[in-house]
Design a protein around this motif. Sequence first.
Motif, PDB file in Angstrom:
ATOM      1  N   PRO A 177      36.892  44.632  26.606  1.00  0.00           N
ATOM      2  CA  PRO A 177      37.348  43.610  27.550  1.00  0.00           C
ATOM      3  C   PRO A 177      36.264  43.006  28.432  1.00  0.00           C
ATOM      4  CG  PRO A 177      38.946  45.387  27.454  1.00  0.00           C
ATOM      5  CD  PRO A 177      37.745  45.839  26.674  1.00  0.00           C
ATOM      6  N   TRP A 271      43.708  47.263  23.565  1.00  0.00           N
ATOM      7  CA  TRP A 271      43.335  45.840  23.560  1.00  0.00           C
ATOM      8  C   TRP A 271      42.458  45.531  22.350  1.00  0.00           C
ATOM      9  CZ3 TRP A 271      38.689  43.309  23.573  1.00  0.00           C
ATOM     10  CH2 TRP A 271      38.719  41.928  23.835  1.00  0.00           C
ATOM     11  N   VAL A 311      43.091  39.743  30.982  1.00  0.00           N
ATOM     12  CA  VAL A 311      41.782  40.241  30.539  1.00  0.00           C
ATOM     13  C   VAL A 311      40.820  39.078  30.377  1.00  0.00           C
ATOM     14  CG1 VAL A 311      40.535  41.304  28.623  1.00  0.00           C
ATOM     15  CG2 VAL A 311      42.660  42.334  29.445  1.00  0.00           C
TER      16      VAL A 311
END
Length: 327
Positions: A177, A271, A311
């Motif tokens: 991220p 993610w 994000v």
Amino acid sequence: MEQRTLGRTGRDVSVVGQGTWQLGADWGEVGEKEATGVLDAAVESGVTFFDTADVYGDGRSEQLIGRYLAARPDADVFVATKMGRRAEQLPENYVLDNFRTWNDRSRANLGVDTLDLVQLHCPPSAVLSSDEVYDALDTLVEEGRIAAYGVSVETCAEALTALARPGVASIQIILNPFRLKPLDEVLPQAAKAGVGIIARVPLASGLLSGRYTADTVFAPDDHRTFNRHGEAFDQGETFSGVDYATGVAAAAEFAALAPEGATPAQTALRWIVQQPGVTTVIPGARSVDQARANAGAAALAPLPDTTLDAVRELYDRRFRTSVHDRW
């Protein structure tokens, strides 16, 4: 755990793998008993992919994995190693004779005749444009020393250069991220070409765990102490190249995005896993609990669009101007 095909290797691997730099060196000392426990915990949690390199602890990481798998012949683990960092980083060192020498050492360390996957270990950029280098790698495949080859890179430009080569099975690149540039071109191009993506430095050297503060002190032999500004190797390897103080502050914001029941580290891994084109992510671990928690990220529900958007906003606000054009 979910399995995905690792590009042109044709082999399926777990979406969360086990990185083993920590078991070799540069993260503080890890004893053999502790290292074996980490590997055990990973395998018991469904991990089927180990990533190592011939320079991690000067071969110690490979040797630990070799002994571990020899003692557990039923373990179905795909092992990717790397080569190229044992010599001075000059393009002229990337030749067949050296490849054979490095390859023989890794095969001995791991106790196998044929290595599952060998990756060039962040070589000079010119190496990735050399026809002779790929001819040499093809020769290693023909000789049965390796089953497949790929590259580990520092920059997206290097990744795109390697993607143009038909023999490249996988690309290993920093993705987390705090490092979003691979999403722009590398992941879409890799998916189109059928090349696997191995996401490395997934927690930004631990920043994304949310456990560190501005006052955290790391061991003297930990690269997070001695390579913050690229003193020993590429700065992007440590904290993904971001300023430490900025990273700590951003990590606190990221932690607030974690869904109920998930840690910030698991959220970061989740993610990565859900980014289109990613095959596997390779967090490291120095303890059994870390290994199990990392593997647990694969079982989390996909993050909602609101989290994905948050994000992106965090990256744009905190990091884009300092890292996006560098790597």
